[in-house]
Design a protein around this motif. Sequence first.
Motif, PDB file in Angstrom:
ATOM      1  N   GLN A  60       0.825  -1.208   0.000  1.00 50.30           N
ATOM      2  CA  GLN A  60       0.000   0.000   0.000  1.00 50.30           C
ATOM      3  C   GLN A  60       0.860   1.260   0.000  1.00 50.30           C
ATOM      4  OE1 GLN A  60      -2.916  -0.080   3.138  1.00 50.30           O
ATOM      5  NE2 GLN A  60      -3.671  -2.100   2.562  1.00 50.30           N
ATOM      6  N   GLU A  61       1.905   1.260   0.826  1.00 49.54           N
ATOM      7  CA  GLU A  61       2.801   2.420   0.852  1.00 49.54           C
ATOM      8  C   GLU A  61       3.519   2.560  -0.487  1.00 49.54           C
ATOM      9  OE1 GLU A  61       3.089   4.702   3.095  1.00 49.54           O
ATOM     10  OE2 GLU A  61       1.769   3.780   4.574  1.00 49.54           O
ATOM     11  N   GLY A  62       3.924   1.434  -1.059  1.00 48.82           N
ATOM     12  CA  GLY A  62       4.595   1.479  -2.349  1.00 48.82           C
ATOM     13  C   GLY A  62       3.711   2.022  -3.450  1.00 48.82           C
ATOM     14  N   MET A  63       2.412   1.695  -3.397  1.00 54.87           N
ATOM     15  CA  MET A  63       1.489   2.226  -4.397  1.00 54.87           C
ATOM     16  C   MET A  63       1.358   3.738  -4.263  1.00 54.87           C
ATOM     17  SD  MET A  63       0.646  -0.197  -6.351  1.00 54.87           S
ATOM     18  CE  MET A  63      -0.637   0.656  -7.265  1.00 54.87           C
ATOM     19  N   VAL A  64       1.388   4.235  -3.027  1.00 59.80           N
ATOM     20  CA  VAL A  64       1.375   5.683  -2.825  1.00 59.80           C
ATOM     21  C   VAL A  64       2.633   6.295  -3.449  1.00 59.80           C
ATOM     22  CG1 VAL A  64       1.453   7.544  -1.122  1.00 59.80           C
ATOM     23  CG2 VAL A  64      -0.047   5.579  -0.752  1.00 59.80           C
ATOM     24  N   GLY A  65       3.780   5.636  -3.223  1.00 57.19           N
ATOM     25  CA  GLY A  65       5.021   6.108  -3.825  1.00 57.19           C
ATOM     26  C   GLY A  65       4.958   6.116  -5.339  1.00 57.19           C
ATOM     27  N   LEU A  66       4.339   5.091  -5.917  1.00 58.06           N
ATOM     28  CA  LEU A  66       4.193   5.026  -7.370  1.00 58.06           C
ATOM     29  C   LEU A  66       3.316   6.163  -7.889  1.00 58.06           C
ATOM     30  CD1 LEU A  66       4.526   3.659 -10.124  1.00 58.06           C
ATOM     31  CD2 LEU A  66       2.642   2.113  -9.491  1.00 58.06           C
ATOM     32  N   LEU A  67       2.208   6.423  -7.214  1.00 64.33           N
ATOM     33  CA  LEU A  67       1.328   7.521  -7.626  1.00 64.33           C
ATOM     34  C   LEU A  67       2.048   8.862  -7.526  1.00 64.33           C
ATOM     35  CD1 LEU A  67      -2.008   6.376  -5.950  1.00 64.33           C
ATOM     36  CD2 LEU A  67      -1.438   6.316  -8.388  1.00 64.33           C
ATOM     37  N   ASN A  68       2.834   9.034  -6.473  1.00 66.82           N
ATOM     38  CA  ASN A  68       3.618  10.266  -6.346  1.00 66.82           C
ATOM     39  C   ASN A  68       4.608  10.403  -7.488  1.00 66.82           C
ATOM     40  OD1 ASN A  68       2.323  10.971  -3.978  1.00 66.82           O
ATOM     41  ND2 ASN A  68       3.905  10.102  -2.649  1.00 66.82           N
ATOM     42  N   ALA A  69       5.231   9.279  -7.860  1.00 62.79           N
ATOM     43  CA  ALA A  69       6.198   9.308  -8.962  1.00 62.79           C
ATOM     44  C   ALA A  69       5.533   9.724 -10.264  1.00 62.79           C
ATOM     45  CB  ALA A  69       6.844   7.931  -9.112  1.00 62.79           C
ATOM     46  N   ILE A  70       4.331   9.196 -10.504  1.00 57.69           N
ATOM     47  CA  ILE A  70       3.608   9.546 -11.730  1.00 57.69           C
ATOM     48  C   ILE A  70       3.308  11.036 -11.766  1.00 57.69           C
ATOM     49  CG2 ILE A  70       1.441   9.222 -12.992  1.00 57.69           C
ATOM     50  CD1 ILE A  70       1.435   6.312 -11.907  1.00 57.69           C
ATOM     51  N   ARG A  71       2.921  11.589 -10.629  1.00 60.06           N
ATOM     52  CA  ARG A  71       2.572  13.013 -10.575  1.00 60.06           C
ATOM     53  C   ARG A  71       3.795  13.920 -10.682  1.00 60.06           C
ATOM     54  NH1 ARG A  71      -0.491  11.048  -5.999  1.00 60.06           N
ATOM     55  NH2 ARG A  71      -2.679  10.717  -6.556  1.00 60.06           N
ATOM     56  N   GLU A  72       4.923  13.480 -10.133  1.00 59.52           N
ATOM     57  CA  GLU A  72       6.085  14.357 -10.002  1.00 59.52           C
ATOM     58  C   GLU A  72       7.166  14.130 -11.057  1.00 59.52           C
ATOM     59  OE1 GLU A  72       7.500  13.818  -6.041  1.00 59.52           O
ATOM     60  OE2 GLU A  72       5.552  14.228  -5.121  1.00 59.52           O
ATOM     61  N   TYR A  73       7.017  13.118 -11.898  1.00 60.94           N
ATOM     62  CA  TYR A  73       8.070  12.795 -12.869  1.00 60.94           C
ATOM     63  C   TYR A  73       8.254  13.920 -13.880  1.00 60.94           C
ATOM     64  CZ  TYR A  73      10.624  10.451 -16.579  1.00 60.94           C
ATOM     65  OH  TYR A  73      11.552  10.108 -17.541  1.00 60.94           O
TER      66      TYR A  73
END
Length: 200
Positions: A60-73
């Motif tokens: 779950q935490e990793g999915m949050v990290g992935l979503l953040n990466a998509i937004r901030e890339y």
Amino acid sequence: MSMNHFRSEESARTDEQLCRAAAGGDSDAMEALVLRYHYLVRSCARPLFLMGADQEDLIQEGMVGLLNAIREYRPERGAAFRTFAEHCIRSRMRSAIRSAAGDRHAALNFSVSLEESGEASEAYEDGPEARVIGREDVRELFERLDRMLTPLERQVLPLYLRGLSYQEMSEALHRTRKSIDNALRRIRRKLEQLAPPEGC
């Protein structure tokens, strides 16, 4: 448009194209990237789960990290999206482990990135309170673990670290899901025995 056509269309787009579209509010592009990199989240969680963390919480935490990466890339910074996403995923997981464990469990005070072979590829420093294990130390840890493993456990571990599901490992090794689960439980216990004691 059929679902199969949608999936084919999205799979033809690069990570960078999908990120630009997602940043512009395209929810389909966001979903396509999550589906494309869900396996990476699971793979990042698995070594940490073996060392004592709860796998579902890490995912779950990793999915949050992935979503953040998509937004901030930002592709202009030169890094590939996969590299940036993995960094964000691992950082989120390490932060969650520090918050949950503090100094109560030595096995949770470090995190390692493992190659498919089970050898260490890099170690991360998370601040003065974290227990830092260098690359050679982690390699030695897993070499010691390897000497403790049964033949089945040696087969299961690299498949598990690659992100295969229990069903996939069961089919690949021609073993029951129960035997796979038992092997992973034994591997985890053995790894915990090798973890550095508190206070070191």
